[in-house]
Scaffold this active site. Structure first.
Site, PDB file in Angstrom:
ATOM      1  N   LYS A 204      40.925  25.437  48.183  1.00  0.00           N
ATOM      2  CA  LYS A 204      41.074  25.376  49.643  1.00  0.00           C
ATOM      3  C   LYS A 204      41.527  24.005  50.114  1.00  0.00           C
ATOM      4  O   LYS A 204      41.372  23.001  49.421  1.00  0.00           O
ATOM      5  CB  LYS A 204      39.801  25.864  50.315  1.00  0.00           C
ATOM      6  CG  LYS A 204      39.711  27.395  50.141  1.00  0.00           C
ATOM      7  CD  LYS A 204      38.789  28.113  51.046  1.00  0.00           C
ATOM      8  CE  LYS A 204      38.991  29.632  50.842  1.00  0.00           C
ATOM      9  NZ  LYS A 204      37.878  30.416  51.318  1.00  0.00           N
ATOM     10  N   ARG A 238      33.944  32.805  44.107  1.00  0.00           N
ATOM     11  CA  ARG A 238      35.256  33.467  44.188  1.00  0.00           C
ATOM     12  C   ARG A 238      36.322  32.426  43.844  1.00  0.00           C
ATOM     13  O   ARG A 238      36.519  31.479  44.595  1.00  0.00           O
ATOM     14  CB  ARG A 238      35.435  34.005  45.615  1.00  0.00           C
ATOM     15  CG  ARG A 238      36.704  34.779  45.847  1.00  0.00           C
ATOM     16  CD  ARG A 238      36.795  35.223  47.310  1.00  0.00           C
ATOM     17  NE  ARG A 238      37.994  36.019  47.541  1.00  0.00           N
ATOM     18  CZ  ARG A 238      39.192  35.490  47.734  1.00  0.00           C
ATOM     19  NH1 ARG A 238      39.372  34.189  47.745  1.00  0.00           N
ATOM     20  NH2 ARG A 238      40.234  36.285  47.916  1.00  0.00           N
TER      21      ARG A 238
END
Ligand code: HH2
Length: 271
Positions: A204, A238
């Site tokens: 991210k 994840r």
């Protein structure tokens, strides 16, 4: 949980696995690398992303769910649409990952309840189109926690068994770098809600801001952040890059448990 994005526009791997055969191959590789579940998505949720019509999302994900379920993988469908979730469950998925926490489609909670499958409810401020426009909270951790508590109650009221529900603070979904760091540092407060916590840190942008690396170069940063999430009680991680995070989690878990393998030995030794 390994990520399989069947999209042209996902933030880190958009377009790489749009062909169902390539996506299935990729998913099989993630399983070989140690993923215990695959999260298959046909709609990007990156900041600014456009919504995808259900027919297109179905066209993208159903053959991939079929192919990977047939290969014996545990499959999660990453969708907010009941029609897509229903088709994916019919094709062999057993888990619904909804980044809108049952706010996107009024039918989805009922479907999950009826099918008796596991699900993940995630926090997001606004929509992918607007979520990074100056997000603000009174206290990000308390606000996210209150939201998840309320969505958990909603899901249970809709008939989903509480033990089927996992919660996710939604790293990067309407959050600044500081919000993401605060959520990670105080993840224990979300874990205290009593349901397993899913965490999606993989590649991210806040990791890029810290390291100066592009998406493909963030596997080490992702693994480091996941170790902190594990230490604070997260249960599902994840990720796009399975081996790096798996190694890091194994070492962290062994350290926390004071031994390896983690399961108690049944044999006794004499000294
Ligand atoms: N993050 C993304 C997508 N789905 N689901 C959960 N539960 N938690 C997350 O943090 C999460 C998620 C975004 O990552 P990615 O799938 O790689 O990108 P895109 O949405 O652009 O396809």
């Amino acid at each position: 949980m390994g990520v399989v994005n069947v999209t042209p526009d996902s933030f880190s791997d958009g377009g790489r696995f749009l062909d169902p055969r390539t996506a299935v191959e990729h998913g099989r590789r993630l399983i070989d690398e140690g993923a215990q579940m695959l999260d298959i998505g046909g709609e990007s949720t990156r900041p600014g992303a456009d919504a995808v019509p259900a027919e297109e999302e179905l066209r993208r994900v159903v053959p991939v769910v079929e192919g990977l379920a047939a290969a014996g993988a545990a499959v999660s469908i990453d969708t907010s649409k009941a029609s897509v979730a229903a088709a994916a469950l019919d094709a062999g998925a057993s888990y619904v990952n909804d980044v809108t926490a049952f706010r996107g489609d009024p039918e989805l909670a009922g479907l999950v309840a009826e099918r008796g499958v596991d699900c993940c409810l995630m926090h997001m401020l606004g929509t992918p189109r607007t979520m990074q426009d100056d997000p603000r909270y009174d206290d990000v951790v308390s606000d996210v926690k209150a939201f998840l508590e309320q969505r958990l109650a909603f899901a249970v009221a809709a008939g989903v068994a509480e033990e089927r529900i996992m919660l996710d603070p939604g790293i990067g979904f309407g959050k600044t770098l500081e919000h993401n760091l605060e959520l990670l540092a105080r993840l224990g407060e979300i874990v205290a809600l009593g349901r397993p916590v899913v965490i999606g840190l993989s590649r991210k942008s806040f990791l890029g801001k810290i390291t100066g690396r592009d998406e493909a170069g963030r596997a080490v940063a992702t693994a480091a952040a996941n170790v902190l999430a594990l230490e604070r009680g997260a249960s599902v991680f994840r990720v796009h890059d399975v081996p790096e995070t798996l190694d890091a989690l194994a070492v962290a878990a062994a350290t926390l448990a004071g031994g390896w393998p983690l399961t108690p030995r049944t044999t006794t030794t004499t000294t």
